[in-house]
Design an enzyme around this catalytic site. Structure first.
Site, short mmCIF file in Angstrom:
data_model
loop_
_atom_site.label_atom_id
_atom_site.label_comp_id
_atom_site.label_asym_id
_atom_site.label_seq_id
_atom_site.Cartn_x
_atom_site.Cartn_y
_atom_site.Cartn_z
N ASP A 23 15.11 0.45 10.98
CA ASP A 23 14.85 -0.99 10.77
C ASP A 23 16.07 -1.84 10.42
O ASP A 23 15.97 -2.77 9.60
CB ASP A 23 13.77 -1.17 9.69
CG ASP A 23 12.44 -0.54 10.07
OD1 ASP A 23 12.35 0.04 11.16
OD2 ASP A 23 11.50 -0.62 9.26
N GLU A 71 10.63 -2.41 12.71
CA GLU A 71 9.27 -2.72 12.26
C GLU A 71 8.84 -3.93 13.08
O GLU A 71 9.41 -5.02 12.95
CB GLU A 71 9.25 -3.01 10.75
CG GLU A 71 7.83 -3.12 10.20
CD GLU A 71 7.80 -3.15 8.67
OE1 GLU A 71 8.77 -2.71 8.03
OE2 GLU A 71 6.78 -3.61 8.13
N LYS A 128 7.65 0.21 15.55
CA LYS A 128 6.63 0.82 14.70
C LYS A 128 5.87 -0.26 13.93
O LYS A 128 6.49 -1.16 13.34
CB LYS A 128 7.27 1.83 13.75
CG LYS A 128 8.30 1.24 12.79
CD LYS A 128 8.90 2.35 11.95
CE LYS A 128 9.81 1.86 10.88
NZ LYS A 128 9.25 0.88 9.94
N LYS A 131 5.11 1.52 8.11
CA LYS A 131 6.35 1.80 7.39
C LYS A 131 6.98 3.09 7.89
O LYS A 131 8.21 3.20 7.99
CB LYS A 131 6.07 1.85 5.89
CG LYS A 131 5.62 0.47 5.37
CD LYS A 131 5.23 0.45 3.93
CE LYS A 131 4.89 -0.97 3.48
NZ LYS A 131 3.70 -1.55 4.15
N VAL A 156 17.17 0.75 6.31
CA VAL A 156 16.56 0.00 5.21
C VAL A 156 15.04 -0.03 5.38
O VAL A 156 14.54 0.12 6.49
CB VAL A 156 17.11 -1.45 5.21
CG1 VAL A 156 18.61 -1.44 4.95
CG2 VAL A 156 16.79 -2.21 6.48
N CYS A 161 10.51 1.89 4.15
CA CYS A 161 10.40 2.51 5.47
C CYS A 161 11.25 3.77 5.62
O CYS A 161 10.88 4.68 6.37
CB CYS A 161 10.74 1.49 6.55
SG CYS A 161 9.49 0.21 6.64
N GLN A 201 13.49 19.01 -7.00
CA GLN A 201 12.61 20.18 -6.82
C GLN A 201 13.03 21.01 -5.60
O GLN A 201 12.19 21.45 -4.82
CB GLN A 201 11.14 19.74 -6.68
CG GLN A 201 10.63 18.90 -7.85
CD GLN A 201 9.23 18.42 -7.65
OE1 GLN A 201 8.28 19.20 -7.78
NE2 GLN A 201 9.09 17.14 -7.31
C1 C5J Z 1 11.16 -1.67 5.56
C2 C5J Z 1 9.78 -3.22 4.36
N1 C5J Z 1 11.80 -1.54 6.72
N2 C5J Z 1 10.55 -3.20 3.27
N3 C5J Z 1 10.15 -2.57 5.49
O1 C5J Z 1 11.47 -1.01 4.60
O2 C5J Z 1 8.76 -3.85 4.35
#
Ligand code: C5J
Length: 220
Positions: A23, A71, A128, A131, A156, A161, A201
């Protein structure tokens, strides 16, 4: 190949791995997009662009597979549930007209990947609606067709996401590594917590490493 990572070295074969860039679209990184309508300071996210570009160039120079995600929703919003569109109090909602076109809508100027990381021929671009990069997309079949087992993530936002995509990948049997200086959040504390919880973990979700570790492995 093996690179220094948390919580222990990450092993991967270049020809069975993909660089997945989540994204890095104008909607999140530039003023006037979805990120800013939610009240965020988008300049924080711009800081990772040089490091992410250096990784992308090194990965491409070795012939590695690159996957970009955006996104993105359909113009009729049929893939955007009210539970997503009506959440919170943004200045503009998904689908509304903004300075870079309709917010988070496929094909709009704001939905394009930033120039510094723009896809080139032969790279996979996944739109997409959720997320996670696997939810309601053809990513799994693209990766299976090419025998991919390892995924190196950038992009990001770290705790939304990126983390969701890493968890989806983990559940599907991929080894996932997140490049620490090539991912960012609007909330520094959330980024720090996400990096910790991924590798905790015994790598319960996956590995994290600075991009210098990957660059060194690719050069070695
Ligand atoms: C992503 C969002 N790409 N923060 N989307 O993290 O809504």
């Amino acid at each position: 190949m093996k690179l220094d990572a948390n919580p222990f070295p990450f092993e991967f074969q270049l020809e069975r791995s993909a660089l997945v860039i989540i994204d890095m679209q104008r909607d999140f990184v530039e003023p006037g997009g979805f990120g800013e309508t939610l009240g965020n300071d988008v300049s924080l996210l711009q800081a990772i662009i040089p490091a992410a570009r250096a990784v992308l160039e090194a990965w491409r120079s070795k012939g590695g597979l690159v996957v970009h995600t955006r996104e993105a929703h359909r113009p009729d919003l049929a893939d955007c549930p009210p539970a997503k569109r009506n959440r919170g109090a943004p200045t503009l909602r998904i689908g509304d007209e903004g300075p870079m076109g309709r917010i988070l809508i496929a094909g709009e100027p704001g939905n394009q990947i930033i120039d510094a990381l723009a896809p080139i021929d032969g790279e996979i671009v996944i739109d997409k609606p959720g997320k996670g990069a696997f939810y309601a997309t053809h990513l799994q079949s693209e990766l299976q067709r090419r025998g991919i087992r390892g995924l190196i993530f950038m992009g990001v936002t770290t705790e939304v996401c990126v983390q969701t995509s890493m968890r989806e990948a983990n559940d599907r049997g991929y080894d996932g590594l997140l490049l620490e200086d090539c991912t960012e959040s609007y909330f520094p504390a959330f980024k720090a917590a996400t990096l910790e919880m991924i590798s905790a973990q015994g790598a319960i979700v996956g590995w994290t490493a600075p991009s210098a570790s990957l660059l060194a492995a690719l050069e070695g």
